[in-house]
Motif scaffolding. Sequence first.
Motif, mmCIF file in Angstrom:
data_model
loop_
_atom_site.group_PDB
_atom_site.id
_atom_site.type_symbol
_atom_site.label_atom_id
_atom_site.label_comp_id
_atom_site.label_asym_id
_atom_site.label_seq_id
_atom_site.Cartn_x
_atom_site.Cartn_y
_atom_site.Cartn_z
ATOM 1 N N TYR A 99 -53.742 -40.199 30.847
ATOM 2 C CA TYR A 99 -52.715 -40.218 29.801
ATOM 3 C C TYR A 99 -53.242 -41.067 28.655
ATOM 4 N N SER A 100 -53.479 -40.436 27.508
ATOM 5 C CA SER A 100 -53.933 -41.169 26.329
ATOM 6 C C SER A 100 -53.480 -40.434 25.079
ATOM 7 N N ASN A 101 -53.361 -41.162 23.987
ATOM 8 C CA ASN A 101 -52.864 -40.613 22.725
ATOM 9 C C ASN A 101 -51.542 -39.871 22.907
ATOM 10 N N GLY A 102 -50.725 -40.363 23.827
ATOM 11 C CA GLY A 102 -49.404 -39.787 24.051
ATOM 12 C C GLY A 102 -49.412 -38.416 24.697
ATOM 13 N N GLN A 103 -50.503 -38.046 25.390
ATOM 14 C CA GLN A 103 -50.596 -36.721 26.029
ATOM 15 C C GLN A 103 -51.292 -36.817 27.387
ATOM 16 N N PHE A 104 -50.966 -35.859 28.253
ATOM 17 C CA PHE A 104 -51.649 -35.729 29.537
ATOM 18 C C PHE A 104 -52.922 -34.920 29.342
ATOM 19 N N GLN A 105 -53.949 -35.285 30.079
ATOM 20 C CA GLN A 105 -55.201 -34.550 30.033
ATOM 21 C C GLN A 105 -55.716 -34.381 31.453
ATOM 22 N N ASN B 1 -53.391 -44.308 33.193
ATOM 23 C CA ASN B 1 -52.768 -44.566 31.902
ATOM 24 C C ASN B 1 -53.751 -45.372 31.058
ATOM 25 N N LEU B 2 -54.318 -44.736 30.042
ATOM 26 C CA LEU B 2 -55.292 -45.396 29.173
ATOM 27 C C LEU B 2 -54.639 -46.041 27.956
ATOM 28 N N GLU B 3 -53.322 -45.882 27.833
ATOM 29 C CA GLU B 3 -52.569 -46.422 26.695
ATOM 30 C C GLU B 3 -52.358 -47.929 26.833
ATOM 31 N N GLY B 4 -51.966 -48.531 25.726
ATOM 32 C CA GLY B 4 -51.653 -49.956 25.698
ATOM 33 C C GLY B 4 -50.213 -50.256 26.064
ATOM 34 N N LYS B 5 -49.457 -49.243 26.499
ATOM 35 C CA LYS B 5 -48.067 -49.442 26.938
ATOM 36 C C LYS B 5 -47.802 -48.574 28.161
ATOM 37 N N ALA B 6 -46.757 -48.933 28.887
ATOM 38 C CA ALA B 6 -46.416 -48.202 30.118
ATOM 39 C C ALA B 6 -45.968 -46.779 29.802
ATOM 40 N N GLY C 254 -45.605 -21.580 42.478
ATOM 41 C CA GLY C 254 -44.724 -21.696 41.322
ATOM 42 C C GLY C 254 -45.281 -22.645 40.283
ATOM 43 N N HIS C 255 -44.490 -22.867 39.229
ATOM 44 C CA HIS C 255 -44.846 -23.787 38.149
ATOM 45 C C HIS C 255 -43.930 -24.997 38.245
ATOM 46 N N TYR C 256 -44.522 -26.185 38.226
ATOM 47 C CA TYR C 256 -43.795 -27.439 38.345
ATOM 48 C C TYR C 256 -44.139 -28.300 37.126
ATOM 49 N N GLU C 257 -43.161 -28.451 36.234
ATOM 50 C CA GLU C 257 -43.397 -29.203 35.005
ATOM 51 C C GLU C 257 -43.278 -30.705 35.248
ATOM 52 N N PHE C 258 -44.045 -31.476 34.468
ATOM 53 C CA PHE C 258 -43.941 -32.932 34.486
ATOM 54 C C PHE C 258 -44.028 -33.429 33.046
ATOM 55 N N TYR C 259 -43.575 -34.671 32.812
ATOM 56 C CA TYR C 259 -43.569 -35.241 31.462
ATOM 57 C C TYR C 259 -43.544 -36.753 31.550
ATOM 58 N N ASP C 260 -43.767 -37.387 30.404
ATOM 59 C CA ASP C 260 -43.638 -38.837 30.286
ATOM 60 C C ASP C 260 -42.203 -39.109 29.860
ATOM 61 N N ASP C 261 -41.450 -39.773 30.698
ATOM 62 C CA ASP C 261 -40.038 -40.031 30.394
ATOM 63 C C ASP C 261 -39.867 -40.933 29.176
ATOM 64 N N PHE C 262 -40.905 -41.696 28.797
ATOM 65 C CA PHE C 262 -40.831 -42.546 27.613
ATOM 66 C C PHE C 262 -41.271 -41.793 26.360
ATOM 67 N N ASN C 263 -41.840 -40.599 26.535
ATOM 68 C CA ASN C 263 -42.322 -39.778 25.419
ATOM 69 C C ASN C 263 -42.227 -38.317 25.864
ATOM 70 N N GLU C 264 -41.046 -37.721 25.747
ATOM 71 C CA GLU C 264 -40.809 -36.398 26.315
ATOM 72 C C GLU C 264 -41.616 -35.278 25.665
ATOM 73 N N SER C 265 -42.311 -35.555 24.563
ATOM 74 C CA SER C 265 -43.185 -34.521 23.995
ATOM 75 C C SER C 265 -44.500 -34.423 24.777
ATOM 76 N N ALA C 266 -44.785 -35.417 25.612
ATOM 77 C CA ALA C 266 -45.973 -35.382 26.481
ATOM 78 C C ALA C 266 -45.606 -34.625 27.737
ATOM 79 N N ARG C 267 -46.081 -33.378 27.844
ATOM 80 C CA ARG C 267 -45.706 -32.503 28.957
ATOM 81 C C ARG C 267 -46.934 -31.876 29.593
ATOM 82 N N GLY C 268 -46.773 -31.520 30.850
ATOM 83 C CA GLY C 268 -47.813 -30.826 31.579
ATOM 84 C C GLY C 268 -47.185 -29.971 32.666
ATOM 85 N N VAL C 269 -48.040 -29.225 33.362
ATOM 86 C CA VAL C 269 -47.547 -28.346 34.413
ATOM 87 C C VAL C 269 -48.541 -28.285 35.572
#
Length: 115
Positions: free
Chosen positions: A37-43, A61-66, A96-111
């Motif tokens: 997790y970096s730059n507000g996105q999953f990779q 988590n490579l970010e400077g915040k949780a 199936g498809h199982y979505e996940f996201y960062d609850d502190f930044n809901e635009s960060a999504r993955g599947v």
Amino acid sequence: MYVLTMSRKLVFATLCTAMLPFSTASAQQATEIQISYSNGQFQPREVRAPADKPVLFRIRNLEGKAMEFESTSLRVEKVVAAKSQGVINVRPLKPGHYEFYDDFNESARGVLVVE
């Protein structure tokens, strides 16, 4: 000294046999998936795993915040502190498809795609 009668031996053998599926299921090797997790996105944003097998997520988590890895469909949530790693164990899943996201930044999504 305790002596097992035939009926007690039969009950003991039945109980051991009945518990066998539980012990083999828990010993099943999990599929390990690494996500950063970096730059507000999953990779990567999309990951794959085989059906009917446990999954182990390693989230770096490579970010400077949780951040909080969350998924309603996977029934998991885990806060991962800044500059650290979290581990999440997930039960065996059906295809199936199982979505996940960062609850502190809901635009960060993955599947997670289970096949």
